[in-house]
Write a protein that holds these residues in place. Structure first.
Motif, PDB file in Angstrom:
ATOM      1  N   PRO A  59       0.820  -1.211   0.000  1.00  0.00           N
ATOM      2  CA  PRO A  59       0.000   0.000   0.000  1.00  0.00           C
ATOM      3  C   PRO A  59       0.858   1.267   0.000  1.00  0.00           C
ATOM      4  O   PRO A  59       1.867   1.344   0.705  1.00  0.00           O
ATOM      5  N   GLY A  60       0.463   2.230  -0.818  1.00  0.00           N
ATOM      6  CA  GLY A  60       1.171   3.496  -0.891  1.00  0.00           C
ATOM      7  C   GLY A  60       2.490   3.437  -1.639  1.00  0.00           C
ATOM      8  O   GLY A  60       3.175   4.445  -1.787  1.00  0.00           O
ATOM      9  N   PHE A  61       2.873   2.249  -2.129  1.00  0.00           N
ATOM     10  CA  PHE A  61       4.156   2.110  -2.811  1.00  0.00           C
ATOM     11  C   PHE A  61       3.983   1.556  -4.224  1.00  0.00           C
ATOM     12  O   PHE A  61       4.081   2.285  -5.206  1.00  0.00           O
ATOM     13  N   MET A  62       3.712   0.226  -4.356  1.00  0.00           N
ATOM     14  CA  MET A  62       3.644  -0.345  -5.696  1.00  0.00           C
ATOM     15  C   MET A  62       2.963  -1.699  -5.704  1.00  0.00           C
ATOM     16  O   MET A  62       2.809  -2.352  -4.678  1.00  0.00           O
ATOM     17  N   ALA A  63       2.571  -2.120  -6.955  1.00  0.00           N
ATOM     18  CA  ALA A  63       2.017  -3.450  -7.223  1.00  0.00           C
ATOM     19  C   ALA A  63       2.937  -4.137  -8.213  1.00  0.00           C
ATOM     20  O   ALA A  63       3.261  -3.574  -9.262  1.00  0.00           O
ATOM     21  N   GLN A  64       3.393  -5.358  -7.879  1.00  0.00           N
ATOM     22  CA  GLN A  64       4.362  -6.075  -8.707  1.00  0.00           C
ATOM     23  C   GLN A  64       3.753  -7.355  -9.265  1.00  0.00           C
ATOM     24  O   GLN A  64       3.033  -8.066  -8.573  1.00  0.00           O
ATOM     25  N   THR A  65       4.104  -7.644 -10.529  1.00  0.00           N
ATOM     26  CA  THR A  65       3.609  -8.829 -11.235  1.00  0.00           C
ATOM     27  C   THR A  65       4.659  -9.274 -12.250  1.00  0.00           C
ATOM     28  O   THR A  65       5.756  -8.722 -12.294  1.00  0.00           O
ATOM     29  N   GLY A  66       4.309 -10.268 -13.056  1.00  0.00           N
ATOM     30  CA  GLY A  66       5.186 -10.689 -14.141  1.00  0.00           C
ATOM     31  C   GLY A  66       5.992 -11.942 -13.877  1.00  0.00           C
ATOM     32  O   GLY A  66       6.848 -12.303 -14.665  1.00  0.00           O
ATOM     33  N   ASP A  67       5.698 -12.629 -12.766  1.00  0.00           N
ATOM     34  CA  ASP A  67       6.390 -13.875 -12.439  1.00  0.00           C
ATOM     35  C   ASP A  67       5.450 -15.048 -12.689  1.00  0.00           C
ATOM     36  O   ASP A  67       4.425 -15.162 -12.016  1.00  0.00           O
ATOM     37  N   PRO A  68       5.781 -15.932 -13.645  1.00  0.00           N
ATOM     38  CA  PRO A  68       4.891 -17.068 -13.916  1.00  0.00           C
ATOM     39  C   PRO A  68       4.752 -18.022 -12.726  1.00  0.00           C
ATOM     40  O   PRO A  68       3.776 -18.754 -12.644  1.00  0.00           O
ATOM     41  N   THR A  94       3.856   5.074 -12.675  1.00  0.00           N
ATOM     42  CA  THR A  94       5.058   4.735 -13.441  1.00  0.00           C
ATOM     43  C   THR A  94       5.269   3.219 -13.425  1.00  0.00           C
ATOM     44  O   THR A  94       5.106   2.580 -12.389  1.00  0.00           O
ATOM     45  N   LEU A  95       5.655   2.664 -14.582  1.00  0.00           N
ATOM     46  CA  LEU A  95       6.018   1.250 -14.665  1.00  0.00           C
ATOM     47  C   LEU A  95       7.524   1.125 -14.619  1.00  0.00           C
ATOM     48  O   LEU A  95       8.232   1.785 -15.388  1.00  0.00           O
ATOM     49  N   GLY A  96       7.999   0.283 -13.716  1.00  0.00           N
ATOM     50  CA  GLY A  96       9.420   0.025 -13.582  1.00  0.00           C
ATOM     51  C   GLY A  96       9.706  -1.451 -13.723  1.00  0.00           C
ATOM     52  O   GLY A  96       8.857  -2.298 -13.431  1.00  0.00           O
ATOM     53  N   ALA A  97      10.919  -1.763 -14.172  1.00  0.00           N
ATOM     54  CA  ALA A  97      11.356  -3.154 -14.309  1.00  0.00           C
ATOM     55  C   ALA A  97      11.828  -3.657 -12.955  1.00  0.00           C
ATOM     56  O   ALA A  97      12.749  -3.090 -12.368  1.00  0.00           O
ATOM     57  N   ALA A 106      16.805  -7.551 -14.686  1.00  0.00           N
ATOM     58  CA  ALA A 106      15.385  -7.459 -15.040  1.00  0.00           C
ATOM     59  C   ALA A 106      15.072  -8.480 -16.125  1.00  0.00           C
ATOM     60  O   ALA A 106      15.896  -8.754 -16.991  1.00  0.00           O
ATOM     61  N   ASN A 107      13.854  -9.037 -16.074  1.00  0.00           N
ATOM     62  CA  ASN A 107      13.464 -10.047 -17.053  1.00  0.00           C
ATOM     63  C   ASN A 107      12.035  -9.793 -17.513  1.00  0.00           C
ATOM     64  O   ASN A 107      11.811  -9.155 -18.523  1.00  0.00           O
ATOM     65  N   SER A 108      11.055 -10.282 -16.765  1.00  0.00           N
ATOM     66  CA  SER A 108       9.655 -10.124 -17.150  1.00  0.00           C
ATOM     67  C   SER A 108       8.831  -9.412 -16.076  1.00  0.00           C
ATOM     68  O   SER A 108       7.735  -8.934 -16.352  1.00  0.00           O
ATOM     69  N   GLN A 109       9.356  -9.360 -14.855  1.00  0.00           N
ATOM     70  CA  GLN A 109       8.593  -8.758 -13.768  1.00  0.00           C
ATOM     71  C   GLN A 109       8.640  -7.234 -13.843  1.00  0.00           C
ATOM     72  O   GLN A 109       9.655  -6.651 -14.219  1.00  0.00           O
ATOM     73  N   PHE A 110       7.515  -6.626 -13.471  1.00  0.00           N
ATOM     74  CA  PHE A 110       7.455  -5.172 -13.428  1.00  0.00           C
ATOM     75  C   PHE A 110       6.553  -4.738 -12.289  1.00  0.00           C
ATOM     76  O   PHE A 110       5.834  -5.544 -11.696  1.00  0.00           O
ATOM     77  N   PHE A 111       6.626  -3.467 -11.981  1.00  0.00           N
ATOM     78  CA  PHE A 111       5.779  -2.899 -10.935  1.00  0.00           C
ATOM     79  C   PHE A 111       5.200  -1.579 -11.407  1.00  0.00           C
ATOM     80  O   PHE A 111       5.734  -0.930 -12.309  1.00  0.00           O
ATOM     81  N   ILE A 112       4.079  -1.225 -10.777  1.00  0.00           N
ATOM     82  CA  ILE A 112       3.408   0.049 -11.037  1.00  0.00           C
ATOM     83  C   ILE A 112       3.354   0.781  -9.714  1.00  0.00           C
ATOM     84  O   ILE A 112       2.851   0.238  -8.721  1.00  0.00           O
TER      85      ILE A 112
END
Length: 162
Positions: A59-68, A94-97, A106-112
């Motif tokens: 919360p208040g920071f970021m949401a991360q995804t992209g890991d199978p 902002t989207l970051g790797a 960095a590979n496939s995971q990213f955060f917003i």
């Protein structure tokens, strides 16, 4: 007028990320991180992100995804990318790797990011910006990992082609 190399109405650099709550429009920034944008487009066109969990949401920071694997420890079948750091600040949407302690991992995971995150500036590759639908990102289930993680229903290019 400053040209960014990818405007909000450039379908070839626009990704639609469908969440259960609505559609999120992402403007990719090949002017900042051409190799990361190329990788994201390739993975999106392969359907890689469809069904993946948001495995780390602070919360208040970021949401991360992209890991199978859904754990934060996995990636795509492709090799890691070299960092493409820029002067672009991490602001809301902002989207970051995502990466390990190695800047070139960095590979496939990213955060917003949910909010301004100056401590990330110059430390993580910026490759995109949410231009519409941030209210849906705000609704992603929180936790590390969330008890009931939200998923990316589907991700696709706005122009429908690679």
């Amino acid at each position: 007028m400053v040209t960014t190399g990818a405007t909000a109405n450039d379908p070839s650099n626009t990704v639609i990320m469908e969440l259960k709550t609505g559609k999120v429009t992402i403007r990719l920034r090949p002017d900042l991180a051409p190799k990361h944008v190329e990788r994201i487009k390739m993975l999106v066109n392969e359907g890689f992100y469809n069904g993946l969990k948001f495995h780390r949401v602070i919360p208040g920071f970021m949401a991360q995804t992209g890991d199978p694997q859904g754990t934060g420890g996995g990636g795509s079948k492709y090799p890691s990318l070299k960092a493409e750091f820029s002067g672009q600040a991490f602001e809301r949407g902002t989207l970051g790797a995502a990466r390990t302690g190695d800047p070139n991992s960095a590979n496939s995971q990213f955060f917003i990011t949910f909010a301004h995150a100056p401590h990330l500036n110059g430390q993580y590759t910026v490759f995109g910006q949410v231009v519409d639908g941030m209210q849906f990102v705000d609704q992603i289930a929180k936790g590390e990992p969330p008890p009931k993680p939200d998923i990316i229903v589907k991700m696709y290019m706005a122009n429908g082609t690679p």
